[in-house]
Design a protein around this motif. Structure first.
Motif, PDB file in Angstrom:
ATOM      1  N   MET A 243      43.596  33.747  53.867  1.00  0.00           N
ATOM      2  CA  MET A 243      43.295  33.434  52.588  1.00  0.00           C
ATOM      3  C   MET A 243      43.953  31.984  52.381  1.00  0.00           C
ATOM      4  SD  MET A 243      44.779  35.321  49.294  1.00  0.00           S
ATOM      5  CE  MET A 243      46.489  35.237  49.632  1.00  0.00           C
ATOM      6  N   ASN A 244      43.116  30.889  51.557  1.00  0.00           N
ATOM      7  CA  ASN A 244      43.717  29.725  51.324  1.00  0.00           C
ATOM      8  C   ASN A 244      43.239  29.478  49.795  1.00  0.00           C
ATOM      9  OD1 ASN A 244      41.218  28.990  51.378  1.00  0.00           O
ATOM     10  ND2 ASN A 244      41.433  27.497  53.067  1.00  0.00           N
ATOM     11  N   PRO A 332      44.984  43.960  47.421  1.00  0.00           N
ATOM     12  CA  PRO A 332      46.187  43.138  47.160  1.00  0.00           C
ATOM     13  C   PRO A 332      45.660  41.582  46.639  1.00  0.00           C
ATOM     14  CG  PRO A 332      46.377  44.180  49.185  1.00  0.00           C
ATOM     15  CD  PRO A 332      44.942  44.257  48.758  1.00  0.00           C
ATOM     16  N   SER A 333      46.429  41.024  45.865  1.00  0.00           N
ATOM     17  CA  SER A 333      46.105  39.740  45.319  1.00  0.00           C
ATOM     18  C   SER A 333      47.175  39.160  44.696  1.00  0.00           C
ATOM     19  CB  SER A 333      44.884  39.796  44.247  1.00  0.00           C
ATOM     20  OG  SER A 333      45.375  40.347  43.186  1.00  0.00           O
ATOM     21  N   LEU A 349      52.363  44.455  39.327  1.00  0.00           N
ATOM     22  CA  LEU A 349      51.648  43.503  38.676  1.00  0.00           C
ATOM     23  C   LEU A 349      52.320  42.259  38.132  1.00  0.00           C
ATOM     24  CD1 LEU A 349      50.055  46.287  36.129  1.00  0.00           C
ATOM     25  CD2 LEU A 349      49.068  45.554  38.362  1.00  0.00           C
ATOM     26  N   THR A 350      52.067  41.279  38.735  1.00  0.00           N
ATOM     27  CA  THR A 350      52.956  40.021  38.663  1.00  0.00           C
ATOM     28  C   THR A 350      52.938  39.554  37.326  1.00  0.00           C
ATOM     29  OG1 THR A 350      51.237  38.800  39.716  1.00  0.00           O
ATOM     30  CG2 THR A 350      52.960  39.702  41.138  1.00  0.00           C
ATOM     31  N   SER A 479      38.932  33.197  35.604  1.00  0.00           N
ATOM     32  CA  SER A 479      38.089  33.882  36.414  1.00  0.00           C
ATOM     33  C   SER A 479      38.253  33.640  37.763  1.00  0.00           C
ATOM     34  CB  SER A 479      36.372  33.407  35.817  1.00  0.00           C
ATOM     35  OG  SER A 479      36.374  32.240  36.470  1.00  0.00           O
ATOM     36  N   GLU A 480      37.650  34.429  38.515  1.00  0.00           N
ATOM     37  CA  GLU A 480      37.641  34.316  40.102  1.00  0.00           C
ATOM     38  C   GLU A 480      36.920  32.964  40.223  1.00  0.00           C
ATOM     39  OE1 GLU A 480      38.989  36.235  42.315  1.00  0.00           O
ATOM     40  OE2 GLU A 480      39.563  37.801  40.784  1.00  0.00           O
ATOM     41  N   VAL A 481      37.363  32.374  41.369  1.00  0.00           N
ATOM     42  CA  VAL A 481      36.617  30.904  42.005  1.00  0.00           C
ATOM     43  C   VAL A 481      35.454  31.163  42.102  1.00  0.00           C
ATOM     44  CG1 VAL A 481      36.985  29.189  43.606  1.00  0.00           C
ATOM     45  CG2 VAL A 481      38.976  30.180  42.846  1.00  0.00           C
TER      46      VAL A 481
END
Length: 1457
Positions: A243-244, A332-333, A349-350, A479-481
């Motif tokens: 992941m980057n 995980p995110s 939940l960060t 949103s997501e990239v």
């Protein structure tokens, strides 16, 4: 040579001096100035010296290769890697040791020559220092230049170097023996350098938690995981995630650890069928210390955790730990972190957002079983930055991404800040930057927006803000990239990479000639709102080898003017959004492709699209019902919105009674119609309301619910349990690849409604069951389901699980083994889903569903069987002798205290089919507290049914049915429920409402009752309310009741106002015939509306209505007025039939009318154009017909004719317009009669030639006649003439020739089709006709004398005589001015002895001047003679103008005083 550049350097831009610094240029200039002076000395040196000089020479023989990549502006943009690159040894030919030795040897030789060539050595040393300075300066300058360019381009476009992770080499799966070591490795590329994490069964591998077990290494993008001394616990699926900032990519590999045969511990049990135990061990899993309902606020951090006890406890054993939100597996995110510590699972939940709200479920899975635990998490809005601003939107997603276009969607917030939301702003941010730019200038209300103008190849994130009159909300979660690229390219990037071959092959294509692209295909409007319209299309097939772009054109519907929308910048994506269109106007669109070769032809235009919102806001949800749950929660259920397209979900709001302030219960829309509202204050009373939403917006709020006090429900707030297993699985139908199953409802549903069922199946091979498979992923609500994709003639077993809000229950016992083979029997299959209701001491109602398998013919009836529960199978007996058609039956043969079972059989034409599965035993008894439906009729005659239940539960609700089908149409019945009572009121009782009405209360012990609404309750009607017109235009409203007693009452209602007997309304009720009527004399404008007759006879009621509005009312009113006027007209003399005309065969026109109600004094007066022409003072006719005859009609007879009929009682008038078109129609009818009276066209030979002629009964000078020869109209000349003599129409051909042969016709024109008479004049027929004409000459009427005259005085008598002959005896007609003369006192005409014709004018006067003719005719021909009479004062001169006489001997004339 020093002043020129070698030819091979001229083709390389990096040899240009422009990139050098000033310091480097100075050093180079000094170096070049000294290079020419030292050239000769180098040529005379020794070979060793020459070898040394060759390495130090400023002008090498071969140019050094460059590794810099330049753009068109000579800017360094990176490095170029050569395709094949050998080692240093291969390039130089020496090893490190050998090269050092040569260098030392060269140095030794230089030192040896120091003493012999001191001057030359000094120059060599000076040259070496200069070269070293030049090379050092050049390296420093190039390094600085490259670094500056790299940093510059990174700042300008980071994405040009950044790319998502990609696995160059993926990890491979391994199978190893126990106690061996295994290593997984992979190679990952990406920039920035990806972060690599290893997982085992989706659980992060932590080497520190297992010292010595795992070893992780990363070096030069090569990453590895080494597992030491593998055992059975290491058999798992491993995942490596890279992941980057550009994205994340994962790859999977499996490790299987095997044990040598014979080494299984004897203490472990052998594997068994069914659920496979983990290594022979069955684990028991329990989740304790779970998390409860949680509340958070946006921006906060929240952790959910639960302790997990697994028995037996094995070292290093880790179950599969999964977290779900709203049944969606979480990964995980950066927003959620998962951790497993060996006995506790934690989810963090960060940064809370409203997207994180939902039902969270922890699932712990072993090979033996799994356990779940769930609780709800609520996330409230953060405090607004501006007071009164709305909450942030949520769930921002990107759809349909393309090269320069993406659609952004979101969900509206539940909190609007106290004022309606005006719209939303969409922001975008390019990945790698922190700058947010606004995409729309004005707020949009639609929760969907197309963003254009993206840069291809770059990545973006989006967010949304809401705005109202108070201000702007906080931005939503980003949103997501999403990358702006072609979807096909994105799909290729997601696919597997090609294997590495170790070679790079560089090819160059031949330059292709430019091709103008073709037409785009499949252009359509995918979305249309009042703010924008989105178009999509497919690229053309013909587009060449280069990329294409598009121009979009629009055209207002109804015009041919096309306007290009994106004139300046063509778009790259096959998608485009058009803004600034006029709302309400219709547009058509088309697209053109373009490339360097030109612009292509336009696509097919779309159909006209009207600009406006196509998606409507949902309608408000229905009735809201709150139910107690716990001390701090309430279960709220509601009826779904009836008109809701693309529904997103519902928001629930709660308010403390009296506060009038509603707060949202959920900040994330829920899709169901039931929700548990938590966080309420114990003891407070709340009301609730619900709103529905879709992309168009939020609906109106539903009606507020009844107030409910928050406290624990009956049972102390014990949570609901999952239902027990269903049972009684049976087969309803079987075909080659599917089977329909049925089952019975669980005996215990867990305290909550069953939401659905799940079916599993497994194949049985040789008596050994296989593995269970899910038949349906989504639950089914019916207790029947078709399992598909089975194999024919295979055996299967099935199991069923029931689910409610508490979860999915345990599965049922496996069913019997069923063979999947197609049924071919003729009789129907078994009915299913038998239910028993309304159980009383002697009766009950049995409900069932028809069979799924119908057999060869449709089902036409059912039989119900009954037996005592403990009786033998032979004790089954029928309840009904004749088959019934309904799906229910009330059984009335029960004995109180007995227990019975029931079954149902279906029949068709082929016979009776297999019986259904029997019901559960039912005890015939009336339970204490049983109530029945009570029917009530209020003072207004409104009938209602009432049912009460005392043993309600919080989840109970009343369900009303008609004929045991739930009532969903509220237009006939209105249901009102309050507490433990429910009331169903008929809105407008009619015969359609007759049936069995029942009311059942859910979540009770069978509380149910029914009532049969029959004719005893409804007064039957033979006819509905109708209207008819009577004499004098009176209006009669009437209906007929089939049966009504003498005590029946009628209420007459107009527009909800009661009517009474009076001058305007006359009511009548015939109780013997049941006819009810109301009569009105006339209809006035205020009488437009609805008329209703309401009937009441004891408790029986009925009503019927008639609506008279609009055109129906106006038409009835007009017809009534006409009938009233006609009645008054007929009270005196009147016309029964109005004035009309008739043309007789003799072409005489008769005007006639029929009259009635006349007497002796009645007078009829005729008028033409207002002048009286005839009067009948005494009407003595008996048939009541008046006539006016026009003998020889001509143009002077045209006009308006009127007849007036009158006496002392009144008068009536009738008018006939015979002008213009009316007169033309009359004359056409006259002409038609003349044409029909014409004789066949005949040929006559005359002295001059040939004559064609035809007779008519009457000739009118206005008649148009056309002569034809060979179907062409004849042009008349001196040789060919036509004319009319009396009633003879002739065509004279003088001196005929051969050209005159052929077909002749005379055509009569009557304004319609006309009429033709034809004759053939040719060949032999002509000679025969001529001979016949000569032979018959003697038969033609013939005059033998001419008429002579003398001068006479005024008032004398004139007598003319003529001798005639012919066979048969000719007819003699005298004419004056071409009109027949009628014999009277003035004119006397005689024919004596058939051959002496005389004409006498008794008293001559000046009116007798004119043209006179005598016409003699019979069937063979006609002869005529003309003469003129002129009267002069004082004498009369009579002149005769006739053809030459054949004989003058017998001519006589006389004039007498």
């Amino acid at each position: 040579m020093s002043g020129s550049t070698p030819f091979y350097q001229k083709h390389h831009r990096h040899y240009d001096r422009g990139y050098r610094s000033k310091e480097l240029e100075s050093a180079v200039s000094q170096y070049q100035s000294s290079s020419s002076s030292s050239y000769a000395a180098r040529r005379s040196s020794s070979r060793a010296s020459a070898s040394a000089e060759s390495r130090l020479s400023p002008m090498p023989k071969r140019a050094k290769p460059t590794y810099l990549a330049m753009d068109k502006e000579n800017q360094i943009i990176g490095y170029v890697v050569p395709i094949f690159r050998g080692s240093q040894e291969y390039a130089s030919g020496f090893s490190d040791t050998e090269e050092a030795r040569v260098k030392e040897s060269a140095g030794y030789m230089a030192r040896r020559n120091l003493f012999t060539s001191g001057l030359e050595m000094e120059r060599t040393e000076q040259t070496s220092r200069k070269v070293s300075m030049r090379e050092s300066a050049e390296r420093i300058s190039l390094s600085k230049r490259i670094y500056e360019n790299e940093e510059h381009h990174k700042r300008m476009n980071k994405d040009s170097l950044m790319h998502a992770p990609e696995f160059v080499i993926k990890p491979r799966s391994h199978t190893v023996w126990e106690k061996q070591c295994v290593r997984l490795h992979c190679t990952v590329s990406g920039w920035p350098d990806p972060r690599v994490v290893w997982y085992k069964n989706n659980v992060t591998i932590d080497p520190m938690a297992h010292p010595g077990k795992y070893k992780l290494e990363s070096s030069y993008n090569v990453h590895s995981l080494e597992i030491n001394r593998c055992d059975f616990d290491d058999t798992a699926q491993y995942r490596v995630s890279a992941m980057n900032s550009k994205g994340e990519l994962s790859s999977f590999a499996s490790i299987v650890v095997k044990r040598f045969k014979g080494e299984v511990e004897e203490a472990l049990p052998m594997p068994r069928h069914g659920l496979i135990s983990e290594y022979g061990i069955t684990f028991d899993t329990h989740i304790v210390d779970g998390f409860g309902v949680s509340f958070g606020r946006e921006g906060e951090t929240m952790s959910l955790g639960a302790t997990v006890i697994i028995s037996p406890n094995l070292a290093r054993y880790q179950p599969e730990v999964q977290w779900y939100r709203d049944d969606v597996l979480l990964q995980p995110s950066k927003w959620c972190h998962m951790h497993w510590s060996g006995d506790k699972a934690t989810l963090t939940l960060t940064h809370l957002n409203k997207e994180d709200e939902g039902l969270y479920t922890l699932r712990i899975t072993t090979k033996s079983k799994y356990e779940t635990y769930s609780a709800y998490v609520f996330v409230r809005d953060a405090d607004a930055e501006v007071e009164g601003a709305p909450g942030a939107p949520l769930d921002v997603k990107c759809q349909d991404a393309n090269k320069d276009y993406v659609i952004v969607t979101w969900k509206q917030p539940a909190v609007d800040g106290g004022s309606s939301i005006l719209g939303y702003f969409v922001d975008r941010c390019e990945v790698g930057t922190t700058h947010w730019s606004q995409c729309n200038d004005t707020p949009i209300k639609f929760a969907r927006f197309p963003v254009t103008g993206l840069v291809e190849g770059r990545s973006y994130t989006f967010r949304v803000r809401a705005v109202n009159k108070s201000g702007m909300s906080r931005p939503s979660r980003v949103s997501e990239v999403v990358a702006a690229m072609d979807p096909a390219d994105r799909a290729r990037m997601r696919g597997t990479s090609a294997p590495w071959t170790g070679q790079i092959i560089v090819t160059e294509e031949e330059p292709a000639e430019g091709v103008v692209p073709g037409k785009p295909k499949e252009l359509e409007v995918t979305e249309a709102t009042k703010n924008y319209v989105v178009l999509s299309w497919k690229p053309p097939g013909e587009r060449g080898h280069e990329g294409i772009m598009y121009y979009v054109e629009k055209c207002v519907s109804g015009t041919d003017s096309w306007q290009r929308v994106n004139t300046e910048i063509p778009v790259k994506s096959p998608r485009f959004a058009l803004f600034d269109l006029a709302e309400g106007k219709a547009y058509s669109f088309r697209v053109r492709c373009c490339n360097s070769a030109g612009v292509g032809e336009p696509s097919e235009a779309t159909e006209a699209t009207t600009v406006g919102d196509k998606l409507d806001i949902p309608s408000a949800p229905g009735r809201v019902v709150p139910t107690r749950n716990t001390d701090t929660s309430v279960v709220v259920s509601w009826e779904a919105s009836r008109h809701a397209k693309e529904l997103v979900g519902y928001y629930i709001e709660a308010s403390i009674v009296g506060s009038n302030k509603f707060e949202p219960c959920n900040n994330k829309p829920v899709k169901g119609t039931r929700f548990i509202c938590h966080g309420l204050a114990t003891g407070e009373s709340y009301v609730f309301r619900v709103k529905a939403l879709n992309a168009a917006g939020l609906s109106e709020c539903s009606q507020e619910s009844e107030a409910i006090e928050v406290k624990a429900a009956i049972g102390g707030g014990i949570p609901h349990a999952s239902p027990t297993p269903p049972y009684g699985i049976s087969v309803l139908e079987c075909v080659r690849d599917s089977m329909v199953l049925a089952w019975k409802q669980p005996t215990f549903i867990g305290g909550a409604d069953i939401t659905g069922y799940f079916v599993d199946y497994r194949e049985v091979i040789n008596g050994v069951p296989g593995t269970w498979h899910e038949a349906n992923v989504k639950s089914v609500s019916d207790r029947a389901y078709r399992v598909s994709d089975l194999k024919e003639n295979r055996k299967y077993q099935f199991q069923v699980r029931a689910a409610n809000m508490a979860g999915v229950g345990i599965p049922s016992l496996p069913s019997g083994t069923f063979v999947c083979e197609e049924w071919t029997i003729a009789v129907p299959g078994p009915p299913h889903d038998l239910q028993v209701t309304e159980v009383r001491a002697n009766t009950l109602v049995l409900l069932y569903k028809p069979p799924v398998y119908q057999g060869r013919d449709p089902v036409n009836g059912f039989y119900i069987d009954i037996k005592e529960a403990d009786a033998e199978e032979e004790a089954w007996r029928g309840v009904n002798e004749k088959a019934i058609l309904t799906n229910y039956m009330k059984i009335k043969i029960l004995k109180e205290g007995e227990t019975y079972v029931f079954r149902v059989r279906a029949q068709n034409k082929a016979g009776v089919g297999k019986a259904s599965e029997p019901t559960e035993p039912v005890l015939a008894e009336t339970k204490p507290g049983t109530t029945e439906i009570v029917v009530d009729v209020d003072d207004d005659g409104v009938i209602s049914m009432n049912f009460a239940c005392s043993n309600l539960t919080p989840d109970s609700k009343f369900v009303w049915s008609k004929n045991y089908e739930e009532i969903t149409d509220d237009t006939r019945i209105t249901v009102a429920t309050s507490g433990g009572k429910s009331k169903a009121t008929f809105n407008m009782l009619a015969e359609d409402d007759i049936g069995i009405y029942s009311c059942a209360v859910t979540h009770t012990d069978g509380a149910c009752s029914s009532y049969t609404l029959s004719h005893c309750t409804i007064i039957p009607l033979k006819t509905e309310l109708a209207v008819e017109l009577q004499e004098k235009g009176r209006i009669r409203f009437w209906l007929q009741a089939e049966k009504i007693s003498a005590n029946g009452k009628i209420e007459y209602v107009f527009n909800d106002n009661s009517l009474s007997q009076g001058e305007k309304y006359k009511m009548n009720f015939n109780k013997d015939t049941g006819v009810i009527e109301m009569i009105m004399e006339s209809l006035l404008p205020e009488d437009e509306g609805t008329f209703t007759f309401q009937l009441q006879d004891g408790k029986a009621t009925n009503q019927s209505s008639l609506v008279l509005i609009g055109d129906v009312f106006k038409g009835l009113q007009k017809e009534s007025a006409f009938m009233r006027k006609e009645w008054h007209r007929k009270q005196g003399p009147h016309f029964v039939e109005y004035l009309s005309y008739e043309v007789t065969p003799e072409c005489c026109v008769i005007l006639k009318c029929k009259v009635g109600n006349i007497k002796k004094e009645t007078v009829a007066l005729w008028y033409k154009d207002g002048r009286e022409v005839k009067g009948d003072e005494k009407l003595t006719f008996t048939e009541g017909v008046l006539k006016l005859e026009i003998a020889q009609i001509s143009k002077k007879d045209a006009g308006v004719y009127e007849i007036v009929l009158k006496d002392d009682r009144g008068q009536d008038t009738s008018t006939l317009n015979l002008t213009e078109q009316g007169f033309r129609d009359l004359m056409n009818e006259v002409f038609s009669n003349i044409a029909n009276s014409s004789t066949a066209l005949k040929i006559q030979s005359t002295d001059e030639g040939i004559r064609l002629y035809s007779f008519v009964s009457y000739y009118n000078e206005a008649l148009q006649v056309t002569w034809h020869h060979k179907d062409s109209a004849i042009a008349f000349t001196d040789r060919i003439k036509s004319g009319v003599v009396g009633e003879q129409l002739w065509l004279q051909i003088t001196e005929p020739t051969e050209k005159d042969k052929g077909k002749y016709a005379i055509e009569f024109h009557d304004g319609k089709g006309g009429l033709k008479r034809t004759v053939e004049l040719s060949g032999q027929g002509e000679a025969t006709a001529e001979a016949a004409a000569i032979a018959e000459r003697s038969k033609v009427p013939f005059r033998t004398h001419l008429i002579m005259c003398d001068l006479v005085s005024l008032h004398q008598a004139l007598n003319l005589t003529c001798n005639i002959s012919g066979e048969p005896l000719p007819e003699v007609v005298w004419l004056k001015n071409e009109r027949e003369i009628v014999s009277d006192g003035h004119y006397v005409m005689k024919l004596e002895a058939g051959k002496y014709a005389s004409f006498t004018i008794t008293t001559v006067n000046t009116a007798d001047s004119g043209k006179y003719s005598i016409l003699v005719k019979n069937k063979y021909g006609t002869e005529s003679a003309d003469f003129t009479v002129s009267v002069f004062s004082p004498d009369i001169l009579i002149m005769t103008s006739l053809p030459l006489p054949l004989c003058n001997d017998d001519i006589t004339s006389s004039v007498s005083q």
